[in-house]
Design a protein around this motif. Structure first.
Motif: not given
Length: 70
Positions: A4-12
């Motif tokens: 599974n790909k790690l994804r950016k959710l928000d700034k933190n």
């Protein structure tokens, strides 16, 4: 082994998806495949590149460890 790909959710924060088949086995999905109720997980870093994700019953006080489902 599924990847599974790690994804950016928000700034933190970043996130990863959990397979619906596994969520269904835990009884977390309704008949339509949607999440049922409110569910919380405790995520803990175990080692370099390794995390533990545990389903918890409730979150009371952030200073106490979460109660774990059995």
């Amino acid at each position: 082994m599924a990847l599974n790909k790690l994804r950016k959710l928000d700034k933190n924060s970043a996130g990863v998806t959990l397979p619906k088949d596994d969520l269904r086995l835990e009884g977390l999905l309704d008949e339509d495949g949607d999440l049922e109720g409110e569910n919380h997980v405790h995520i803990r870093r175990v080692d370099d590149g390794e995390w533990s994700v545990k389903l918890v019953d409730e979150i009371d006080d952030q200073s106490k460890p979460p109660k774990q489902r059995v």
